[in-house]
Design a protein around this motif. Structure first.
Motif, PDB file in Angstrom:
ATOM      1  N   THR A   1      -3.248  36.399  52.937  1.00 56.08           N
ATOM      2  CA  THR A   1      -2.073  35.584  52.652  1.00 56.08           C
ATOM      3  C   THR A   1      -1.885  35.442  51.156  1.00 56.08           C
ATOM      4  OG1 THR A   1      -3.367  33.551  52.827  1.00 56.08           O
ATOM      5  CG2 THR A   1      -2.263  34.297  54.807  1.00 56.08           C
ATOM      6  N   GLN A   2      -0.616  35.520  50.736  1.00 55.47           N
ATOM      7  CA  GLN A   2      -0.291  35.423  49.322  1.00 55.47           C
ATOM      8  C   GLN A   2       0.786  34.372  49.110  1.00 55.47           C
ATOM      9  OE1 GLN A   2      -0.238  40.169  48.682  1.00 55.47           O
ATOM     10  NE2 GLN A   2       0.035  38.985  46.789  1.00 55.47           N
ATOM     11  N   SER A   3       0.723  33.732  47.954  1.00 52.48           N
ATOM     12  CA  SER A   3       1.760  32.760  47.606  1.00 52.48           C
ATOM     13  C   SER A   3       2.002  32.788  46.095  1.00 52.48           C
ATOM     14  CB  SER A   3       1.349  31.353  48.038  1.00 52.48           C
ATOM     15  OG  SER A   3       0.182  30.937  47.346  1.00 52.48           O
ATOM     16  N   PRO A   4       3.236  32.503  45.656  1.00 56.43           N
ATOM     17  CA  PRO A   4       4.423  32.374  46.498  1.00 56.43           C
ATOM     18  C   PRO A   4       4.922  33.752  46.946  1.00 56.43           C
ATOM     19  CG  PRO A   4       5.029  32.239  44.203  1.00 56.43           C
ATOM     20  CD  PRO A   4       3.541  32.391  44.219  1.00 56.43           C
ATOM     21  N   THR A   5       5.948  33.776  47.767  1.00 56.82           N
ATOM     22  CA  THR A   5       6.499  35.068  48.206  1.00 56.82           C
ATOM     23  C   THR A   5       7.447  35.642  47.159  1.00 56.82           C
ATOM     24  OG1 THR A   5       8.221  33.892  49.416  1.00 56.82           O
ATOM     25  CG2 THR A   5       6.291  34.581  50.662  1.00 56.82           C
ATOM     26  N   HIS A   6       8.157  34.763  46.472  1.00 58.88           N
ATOM     27  CA  HIS A   6       9.080  35.181  45.423  1.00 58.88           C
ATOM     28  C   HIS A   6       8.928  34.272  44.216  1.00 58.88           C
ATOM     29  CE1 HIS A   6      11.003  36.814  49.062  1.00 58.88           C
ATOM     30  NE2 HIS A   6      11.470  37.758  48.275  1.00 58.88           N
TER      31      HIS A   6
ATOM     32  N   GLN B   1       4.307  32.584  31.464  1.00 61.64           N
ATOM     33  CA  GLN B   1       3.057  32.925  32.135  1.00 61.64           C
ATOM     34  C   GLN B   1       3.218  32.656  33.625  1.00 61.64           C
ATOM     35  OE1 GLN B   1       0.850  30.216  33.349  1.00 61.64           O
ATOM     36  NE2 GLN B   1      -0.736  31.604  34.098  1.00 61.64           N
ATOM     37  N   VAL B   2       2.492  33.427  34.454  1.00 63.38           N
ATOM     38  CA  VAL B   2       2.618  33.252  35.898  1.00 63.38           C
ATOM     39  C   VAL B   2       1.242  33.351  36.546  1.00 63.38           C
ATOM     40  CG1 VAL B   2       2.970  35.722  36.406  1.00 63.38           C
ATOM     41  CG2 VAL B   2       3.954  33.982  37.916  1.00 63.38           C
ATOM     42  N   THR B   3       1.068  32.605  37.644  1.00 61.16           N
ATOM     43  CA  THR B   3      -0.159  32.660  38.434  1.00 61.16           C
ATOM     44  C   THR B   3       0.185  32.939  39.883  1.00 61.16           C
ATOM     45  OG1 THR B   3      -1.336  31.116  36.996  1.00 61.16           O
ATOM     46  CG2 THR B   3      -2.198  31.391  39.218  1.00 61.16           C
ATOM     47  N   LEU B   4      -0.416  33.972  40.429  1.00 62.63           N
ATOM     48  CA  LEU B   4      -0.220  34.346  41.829  1.00 62.63           C
ATOM     49  C   LEU B   4      -1.523  34.113  42.581  1.00 62.63           C
ATOM     50  CD1 LEU B   4       1.610  37.762  41.265  1.00 62.63           C
ATOM     51  CD2 LEU B   4       2.548  35.455  41.200  1.00 62.63           C
ATOM     52  N   ARG B   5      -1.410  33.731  43.847  1.00 67.15           N
ATOM     53  CA  ARG B   5      -2.588  33.359  44.628  1.00 67.15           C
ATOM     54  C   ARG B   5      -2.758  34.199  45.876  1.00 67.15           C
ATOM     55  NH1 ARG B   5      -0.441  29.000  42.127  1.00 67.15           N
ATOM     56  NH2 ARG B   5      -1.902  27.745  40.888  1.00 67.15           N
ATOM     57  N   CYS B   6      -4.023  34.335  46.285  1.00 67.84           N
ATOM     58  CA  CYS B   6      -4.347  35.197  47.424  1.00 67.84           C
ATOM     59  C   CYS B   6      -5.547  34.635  48.186  1.00 67.84           C
ATOM     60  CB  CYS B   6      -4.669  36.596  46.921  1.00 67.84           C
ATOM     61  SG  CYS B   6      -5.346  37.717  48.167  1.00 67.84           S
ATOM     62  N   SER B   7      -5.428  34.616  49.506  1.00 64.18           N
ATOM     63  CA  SER B   7      -6.568  34.299  50.368  1.00 64.18           C
ATOM     64  C   SER B   7      -6.899  35.540  51.175  1.00 64.18           C
ATOM     65  CB  SER B   7      -6.225  33.141  51.311  1.00 64.18           C
ATOM     66  OG  SER B   7      -6.089  31.943  50.605  1.00 64.18           O
ATOM     67  N   PRO B   8      -8.135  36.006  51.109  1.00 55.77           N
ATOM     68  CA  PRO B   8      -8.482  37.252  51.799  1.00 55.77           C
ATOM     69  C   PRO B   8      -8.549  37.054  53.312  1.00 55.77           C
ATOM     70  CG  PRO B   8     -10.446  36.284  50.845  1.00 55.77           C
ATOM     71  CD  PRO B   8      -9.286  35.448  50.392  1.00 55.77           C
ATOM     72  N   LYS B   9      -8.588  38.174  54.002  1.00 51.20           N
ATOM     73  CA  LYS B   9      -8.793  38.159  55.452  1.00 51.20           C
ATOM     74  C   LYS B   9     -10.154  37.526  55.757  1.00 51.20           C
ATOM     75  CE  LYS B   9      -9.108  41.614  59.196  1.00 51.20           C
ATOM     76  NZ  LYS B   9      -8.234  40.957  60.174  1.00 51.20           N
ATOM     77  N   SER B  10     -10.207  36.808  56.869  1.00 50.93           N
ATOM     78  CA  SER B  10     -11.448  36.139  57.255  1.00 50.93           C
ATOM     79  C   SER B  10     -12.603  37.139  57.322  1.00 50.93           C
ATOM     80  CB  SER B  10     -11.247  35.479  58.621  1.00 50.93           C
ATOM     81  OG  SER B  10     -12.434  34.878  59.063  1.00 50.93           O
ATOM     82  N   GLY B  11     -13.711  36.788  56.693  1.00 47.26           N
ATOM     83  CA  GLY B  11     -14.891  37.651  56.702  1.00 47.26           C
ATOM     84  C   GLY B  11     -14.953  38.639  55.553  1.00 47.26           C
ATOM     85  N   HIS B  12     -13.892  38.728  54.771  1.00 46.72           N
ATOM     86  CA  HIS B  12     -13.860  39.641  53.621  1.00 46.72           C
ATOM     87  C   HIS B  12     -14.278  38.913  52.354  1.00 46.72           C
ATOM     88  CE1 HIS B  12     -10.844  42.786  55.401  1.00 46.72           C
ATOM     89  NE2 HIS B  12     -11.857  42.537  56.198  1.00 46.72           N
ATOM     90  N   ASP B  13     -15.038  39.624  51.490  1.00 49.02           N
ATOM     91  CA  ASP B  13     -15.509  38.966  50.284  1.00 49.02           C
ATOM     92  C   ASP B  13     -15.024  39.639  48.994  1.00 49.02           C
ATOM     93  OD1 ASP B  13     -18.934  40.350  50.426  1.00 49.02           O
ATOM     94  OD2 ASP B  13     -16.983  41.294  50.100  1.00 49.02           O
ATOM     95  N   THR B  14     -14.258  40.694  49.128  1.00 48.03           N
ATOM     96  CA  THR B  14     -13.807  41.458  47.956  1.00 48.03           C
ATOM     97  C   THR B  14     -12.283  41.470  47.918  1.00 48.03           C
ATOM     98  OG1 THR B  14     -15.749  42.884  48.154  1.00 48.03           O
ATOM     99  CG2 THR B  14     -13.948  43.666  46.759  1.00 48.03           C
ATOM    100  N   VAL B  15     -11.753  41.189  46.747  1.00 47.40           N
ATOM    101  CA  VAL B  15     -10.301  41.130  46.576  1.00 47.40           C
ATOM    102  C   VAL B  15      -9.881  42.063  45.458  1.00 47.40           C
ATOM    103  CG1 VAL B  15      -8.370  39.664  45.891  1.00 47.40           C
ATOM    104  CG2 VAL B  15     -10.119  38.761  47.428  1.00 47.40           C
ATOM    105  N   SER B  16      -8.798  42.789  45.703  1.00 49.05           N
ATOM    106  CA  SER B  16      -8.215  43.642  44.673  1.00 49.05           C
ATOM    107  C   SER B  16      -6.749  43.285  44.522  1.00 49.05           C
ATOM    108  CB  SER B  16      -8.333  45.121  45.059  1.00 49.05           C
ATOM    109  OG  SER B  16      -9.678  45.495  45.216  1.00 49.05           O
ATOM    110  N   TRP B  17      -6.214  43.550  43.352  1.00 51.27           N
ATOM    111  CA  TRP B  17      -4.797  43.315  43.077  1.00 51.27           C
ATOM    112  C   TRP B  17      -4.143  44.630  42.696  1.00 51.27           C
ATOM    113  CZ3 TRP B  17      -2.146  38.762  43.691  1.00 51.27           C
ATOM    114  CH2 TRP B  17      -2.907  37.598  43.882  1.00 51.27           C
ATOM    115  N   TYR B  18      -2.926  44.799  43.188  1.00 49.05           N
ATOM    116  CA  TYR B  18      -2.141  45.989  42.894  1.00 49.05           C
ATOM    117  C   TYR B  18      -0.739  45.570  42.457  1.00 49.05           C
ATOM    118  CZ  TYR B  18      -5.546  49.157  45.049  1.00 49.05           C
ATOM    119  OH  TYR B  18      -6.668  49.884  45.344  1.00 49.05           O
ATOM    120  N   GLN B  19      -0.142  46.414  41.599  1.00 50.56           N
ATOM    121  CA  GLN B  19       1.243  46.233  41.191  1.00 50.56           C
ATOM    122  C   GLN B  19       2.067  47.369  41.780  1.00 50.56           C
ATOM    123  OE1 GLN B  19       2.739  47.648  37.325  1.00 50.56           O
ATOM    124  NE2 GLN B  19       3.211  45.512  36.828  1.00 50.56           N
TER     125      GLN B  19
END
Lengths: 113, 113
Positions: free
Chosen positions: B5-10, B18-36
């Protein structure tokens, strides 16, 4: 030269057709190959995953990897309107760089009822 | 089982902000990556977080920074926004750091005016 090349399309086919999507790449170190499907306003969804050369089949989808030619393909049999999406190929070198995927630009597919 | 899940959508910002984007990984996952993902392009790897540390980084300037929290959620920060930063920002999670099967969120659409 981009590391991964993919024809952006767009590609339009009638329902029931066989669809062939392709990517070429330049880095011979790539070993893991993936196909993602991305619907409009959504994130990519993993469709097929292949390690090294060979074929892999999953339902109506078949992924092929030819490392000697640096060429990968995705075939969709009996295409459905719900298959209309952008298809992205992706690849990575090894598990130490597992999350660092190199993507193609995506091919936009429309299946016409 | 909630996916990524990511927020906000827009988000709409102006140059220099400056901007801050947030992410919650899938349950059980411990690694997060960001892509543009720029319009009409495939996703480009920004960086990867594991055990609250940046482990790998793509070809992005230091204006792009991130953070991972003890609950594995993550933030992407972009300073001194440029018009060219307008894109869909995707968060992806994986089961472990050495797992190339990524699960993507729906992304945050950032527009810089």
């Amino acid at each position: 030269q981009k590391e991964v090349e993919q024809d952006p399309g767009p590609l339009s086919v009638p329902e029931g057709a066989i669809v062939s999507l392709n990517c070429t790449y330049s880095n011979s170190a790539f070993q893991y190959f993936m196909w993602y499907r991305q619907y409009s306003r959504k994130g990519p969804e993993l469709l097929m995953y292949t390690y090294s050369s060979g074929n892999k089949e999953d339902g109506r989808f078949t992924a092929q990897v030819d490392k000697s030619s640096k060429y990968i393909s995705l075939f969709i049999r009996d295409s459905q309107p719900s298959d209309s999406a952008t298809y992205l190929c992706a690849m990575t070198v090894d598990q130490t760089g597992a999350n660092n995927l190199f993507f193609g630009t995506g091919t936009r597919l429309t299946v016409i009822p | 089982d909630a996916g990524v899940t990511q927020s906000p959508t827009h988000l709409i910002k102006t140059r220099g902000q400056q901007v801050t984007l947030r992410c919650s990984p899938k349950s059980g996952h411990d690694t997060v990556s960001w892509y543009q993902q720029a319009l009409g392009q495939g996703p480009q790897f920004i960086f990867q977080y594991y055990e609250e540390e940046e482990r790998q980084r793509g070809n992005f300037p230091d204006r792009f920074s991130g953070h991972q929290f003890p609950n594995y959620s993550s933030e992407l920060n972009v300073n001194a926004l440029l018009l060219g930063d307008s894109a869909l920002y995707l968060c992806a999670s994986s089961l472990t750091i050495a797992n190339e099967k990524l699960f993507f969120g729906s992304g945050t659409q950032l527009s810089v005016l």
